[in-house]
Scaffold this motif. Structure first.
Motif, PDB file in Angstrom:
ATOM      1  N   TYR A   1       0.916  -1.349   0.028  1.00 33.38           N
ATOM      2  CA  TYR A   1       0.257   0.176   0.026  1.00 33.38           C
ATOM      3  C   TYR A   1       0.896   1.213  -0.090  1.00 33.38           C
ATOM      4  O   TYR A   1       0.269   2.388  -0.493  1.00 33.38           O
ATOM      5  N   SER A   2       2.042   1.293   0.396  1.00 34.51           N
ATOM      6  CA  SER A   2       3.017   2.512   0.492  1.00 34.51           C
ATOM      7  C   SER A   2       3.361   2.503  -1.034  1.00 34.51           C
ATOM      8  O   SER A   2       3.340   3.760  -1.528  1.00 34.51           O
ATOM      9  N   ALA A   3       3.562   1.345  -1.848  1.00 34.14           N
ATOM     10  CA  ALA A   3       3.911   1.806  -3.191  1.00 34.14           C
ATOM     11  C   ALA A   3       2.764   2.053  -3.989  1.00 34.14           C
ATOM     12  O   ALA A   3       2.831   3.217  -4.762  1.00 34.14           O
ATOM     13  N   LEU A   4       1.509   1.689  -3.829  1.00 34.51           N
ATOM     14  CA  LEU A   4       0.130   2.171  -4.333  1.00 34.51           C
ATOM     15  C   LEU A   4      -0.088   3.947  -4.130  1.00 34.51           C
ATOM     16  O   LEU A   4      -0.597   4.423  -4.821  1.00 34.51           O
ATOM     17  N   GLU A   5       0.236   4.073  -2.929  1.00 30.66           N
ATOM     18  CA  GLU A   5      -0.008   5.384  -2.303  1.00 30.66           C
ATOM     19  C   GLU A   5       1.113   6.258  -3.230  1.00 30.66           C
ATOM     20  O   GLU A   5       0.903   7.498  -3.670  1.00 30.66           O
ATOM     21  N   ASP A   6       2.359   5.663  -3.696  1.00 31.56           N
ATOM     22  CA  ASP A   6       3.449   6.548  -4.377  1.00 31.56           C
ATOM     23  C   ASP A   6       2.761   6.543  -5.606  1.00 31.56           C
ATOM     24  O   ASP A   6       2.808   7.686  -6.527  1.00 31.56           O
ATOM     25  N   GLU A   7       2.135   5.464  -6.214  1.00 28.57           N
ATOM     26  CA  GLU A   7       1.666   5.690  -7.542  1.00 28.57           C
ATOM     27  C   GLU A   7       0.466   6.737  -7.598  1.00 28.57           C
ATOM     28  O   GLU A   7       0.548   7.398  -8.543  1.00 28.57           O
ATOM     29  N   ASN A   8      -0.308   6.878  -6.680  1.00 33.57           N
ATOM     30  CA  ASN A   8      -1.246   7.977  -6.540  1.00 33.57           C
ATOM     31  C   ASN A   8      -0.613   9.233  -6.386  1.00 33.57           C
ATOM     32  O   ASN A   8      -1.236  10.466  -7.125  1.00 33.57           O
ATOM     33  N   ARG A   9       0.450   9.507  -5.872  1.00 35.19           N
ATOM     34  CA  ARG A   9       1.347  10.759  -5.922  1.00 35.19           C
ATOM     35  C   ARG A   9       1.923  11.035  -7.348  1.00 35.19           C
ATOM     36  O   ARG A   9       2.644  12.096  -7.437  1.00 35.19           O
ATOM     37  N   GLY A  10       1.984  10.007  -8.397  1.00 28.95           N
ATOM     38  CA  GLY A  10       2.435  10.191  -9.394  1.00 28.95           C
ATOM     39  C   GLY A  10       4.007   9.597  -9.591  1.00 28.95           C
ATOM     40  O   GLY A  10       4.670   9.916 -10.716  1.00 28.95           O
ATOM     41  N   GLU A  11       4.389   9.001  -8.622  1.00 31.26           N
ATOM     42  CA  GLU A  11       5.709   8.584  -8.756  1.00 31.26           C
ATOM     43  C   GLU A  11       5.842   7.466  -9.596  1.00 31.26           C
ATOM     44  O   GLU A  11       5.053   6.604  -9.862  1.00 31.26           O
ATOM     45  N   ASN A  12       6.964   7.153 -10.136  1.00 33.82           N
ATOM     46  CA  ASN A  12       7.468   6.071 -11.142  1.00 33.82           C
ATOM     47  C   ASN A  12       7.631   5.024 -10.203  1.00 33.82           C
ATOM     48  O   ASN A  12       8.687   4.830  -9.409  1.00 33.82           O
TER      49      ASN A  12
END
Lengths: 264, 381
Positions: free
Chosen positions: B302-313
């Protein structure tokens, strides 16, 4: 057609084995037990959705309880209700069914008028089935409990009701209160789009002071003629005995066990 | 959990309800009859669960990636394989078109995919290996206003199910330095010259139809491509690799089911008047170690998915989640089967199929051994 649905937030029945009794205060310890919409009330929401699909109109959900009950009202909005009202105030806390039905009837009067007021037939925790009929009594409306089907014809509600040994069909003038049996319908699966849109639907929280004409002596603990007595955890003393041998031998052993009971 | 809120709890609850009512019976038919869960997949579309993250302007729900992850996790609790098929029918294929498709493709392909009217498949792998594009033999040649495709693909999920395939083919010699020479094509499954070959009888992911496709003079319009000619790696990097993160909640859901089933078994299995749980400290230690590993993996997902929400690669994280999750799921499934004893190997216990699916996860959609090499390149080069 304007429809109101009364819902109750109850401890998740799947977690009943985790509920304990506070031996001092004689209250249920619900810490860590998730709250859900009472199952019968979900069937009432489904019934409202079907009535709206058939006759048009709007669905309002109402409830009484502490602020976290907003979560269950949001769930009802996600199921398809249009707006929601919560009466939340320490003054209405500790209510029995009489005080609850009085407060909820006042909430319904304040947010209405409605053509049909729906509720689940009973709650999963209290299971008294008092509240729908009491709301009708406070509001001076006709009421049918344990409804198995509802339709509207010529401005009347045609309701089939379950009896112990059969069913009966009644014609009620509108507005009226109908408590639904869980067999009335199958609750539809929730649409994800509706979940996401639920947060944008109106949900209003009222305090006791916001309700016009609310007699505070009739609400909460003070307005409740019934109080909890001694509460005890049920103890299971049943023992399972495994019978060994052939089927005939086991049948003979079972017969020996039940013979004394038959004589009694 | 820090990533949960009221809306996400409702999303998870709605997905759980769907999984219990629709995926559970579908999973039985997937396992016992290799039946593709078509009705359940299409019902996902009816309930807005396909393309949850697709923008509202394209007809999607516009939800964030954590909501999507929670939905996949709940689906995978009933069936890891169903989670895979839901991923393929939604964010993998629809996400590809959303990010890289032309306005016409967005309008046509996404709209039909969101409702479940059309189901898609992606065609990469060839007999030379998925990670070996130098030797890909499927080629497309421009002939007037049409591309003509010849070649073959293997291990294609939805091979005999998909209405349309997104196919990678060589359009010039592959250049490993610039990663150019491959193009993504949109090929309807009823295009003359496209035939379905053998459907594999796999170890796991039963009910997902994985098979061969043959292309013989398959003609498609000149504009039926995704992205630019010779540049299939852009859609791959922009749209497909980040969505490898989906394997995170997929693996997580499967782990949670296995763990819970094992916990219930250990507490209810009584020998000499004592449950296995109460009798053996070593069992409690084993379970606690597994619990902590699952909990850590959940946080990483879920940390990675939150990063995806923030537009990170999150491509590298997504690949890592797929690899680590597949290995961890295999480990958890193996250990839980052992804790069950012989019962754990029995189909009806409902654990051994997750073990088989776990092994599929370590080799399917890019084997862990291939991916770890790619991951090293992504992080250190």
């Amino acid at each position: 057609m304007k429809i109101a649905v009364c819902i109750k937030s109850v401890p998740d029945p799947d977690c009943y084995d985790k509920i304990t009794l506070d031996p001092v205060n004689k209250t249920l310890n619900r810490a860590g037990i998730p709250a859900v919409i009472n199952v019968a009330d979900k069937h009432a929401i489904e019934a409202a959705l079907q009535l709206k699909e058939e006759y048009g109109g709007s669905i309002t959900v109402v409830s009484m309880g502490p602020p976290p009950v907003e979560q269950q009202l949001r769930e009802a909005l996600a199921m398809g209700a249009d707006d929601a009202y919560l009466l939340s105030d320490r003054k209405v806390g500790g209510a029995d069914t009489l005080a609850t039905s009085y407060a909820v009837s006042k909430l319904i009067e304040q947010t209405g008028p409605y053509d049909i007021i729906l509720a689940g037939n009973e709650s999963a925790d209290g299971a008294t089935s008092h509240v729908p009929a009491q709301i009708a009594e406070w509001m001076g409306l006709g009421c049918i409990c344990s409804a198995l089907s509802i339709r509207v014809e010529d401005g009347k509600a045609i309701v089939t009701k379950k009896f112990e040994n059969g069913t009966g069909t009644f014609r009620l003038g509108l507005p009226c209160v109908i408590a639904v049996n869980q067999r009335i319908n199958k609750v539809r699966l929730t649409n994800m789009m509706a979940v996401l849109k639920a947060k944008k639907k109106p949900l209003t929280v009222f305090s006791a002071a916001d309700i016009t004409g609310l007699d505070e002596s009739r609400v909460g603990l003070a307005g409740s003629p019934t109080q909890n007595g001694e509460l005890h955890m049920a103890e299971s003393t049943k023992v399972c005995t495994m019978l060994e041998g052939t089927e005939e031998e086991a049948a003979a052993m079972i017969l020996e066990k039940i013979k004394p009971l038959l004589k009694a | 959990m820090w990533w949960m809120n009221e809306e996400r709890q409702m999303i998870a609850a709605a997905a759980r309800e769907f999984a219990e009512q629709e995926v559970r019976p579908a999973a039985k038919l997937m396992e016992e009859e290799e039946k593709y869960p078509e009705a359940a997949i299409r019902k996902l579309g009816e309930l807005g669960m396909l393309g949850l993250t697709i923008k509202e302007e394209y007809g999607g729900a516009g939800a964030d990636y954590v909501n999507y992850g929670l939905m996949i996790e709940e689906l995978a609790k009933e069936s890891h394989g169903f989670g895979l098929l839901a991923y393929l029918a939604s964010e993998l294929t629809l996400g590809l078109i959303e990010k890289m498709g032309t306005p016409e493709q967005v309008k046509d392909l996404i709209a039909k995919g969101l409702t479940g009217e059309k189901i898609y498949g992606i065609c990469f792998t060839e007999p030379c290996g998925v990670g070996n594009p130098m030797e890909y033999e499927t080629r497309a040649v421009l002939d007037g206003d049409e591309w003509v495709i010849n070649g073959g693909k293997i291990f294609i999920t939805n091979a005999d199910i998909a209405d349309t395939f997104f196919v990678i083919a060589k359009t010039s010699d592959y250049n490993p330095a610039t990663m150019t020479g491959l193009t993504f094509f949109v090929v309807p499954s009823d295009t003359p010259g496209l035939t379905v070959g053998h459907i594999e009888n796999k170890l796991g992911w039963k009910g997902s139809h994985t098979g061969q496709l043959y292309f013989k003079d398959v003609r498609i319009p000149k504009d039926a491509i995704i992205g630019a000619v010779d540049n299939a790696w852009l859609p791959l990097n922009v749209a497909l690799l980040p969505m490898f993160a989906t394997y995170g909640p997929m693996n997580l859901g499967a782990m949670e089911t296995i763990f819970q089933k094992t916990l219930v078994f250990l507490k209810s299995r009584v020998q000499c008047g004592v449950s296995l749980w109460d009798a053996h400290e070593s069992i409690r230690i084993d379970m606690m170690k597994m619990f902590l590993k699952i909990d850590n993996y959940r946080s990483a997902v879920y940390s990675a998915l939150e990063d995806e929400n923030r537009g990170e690669n999150i491509s590298a994280k997504a690949v890592a989640l797929k690899m680590q999750g597949a290995d961890l799921l295999e480990e958890i499934a193996s250990q839980c089967i052992e804790l069950h004893g012989g019962t754990g190997t029995v189909y009806e216990t409902g654990i051994e199929r997750f073990y088989r699916d776990a092994k599929m996860g370590t080799v399917g959609c890019g084997s862990n051994r291939t991916l770890i090499n790619s991951l090293a390149s992504m992080i250190f080069q």
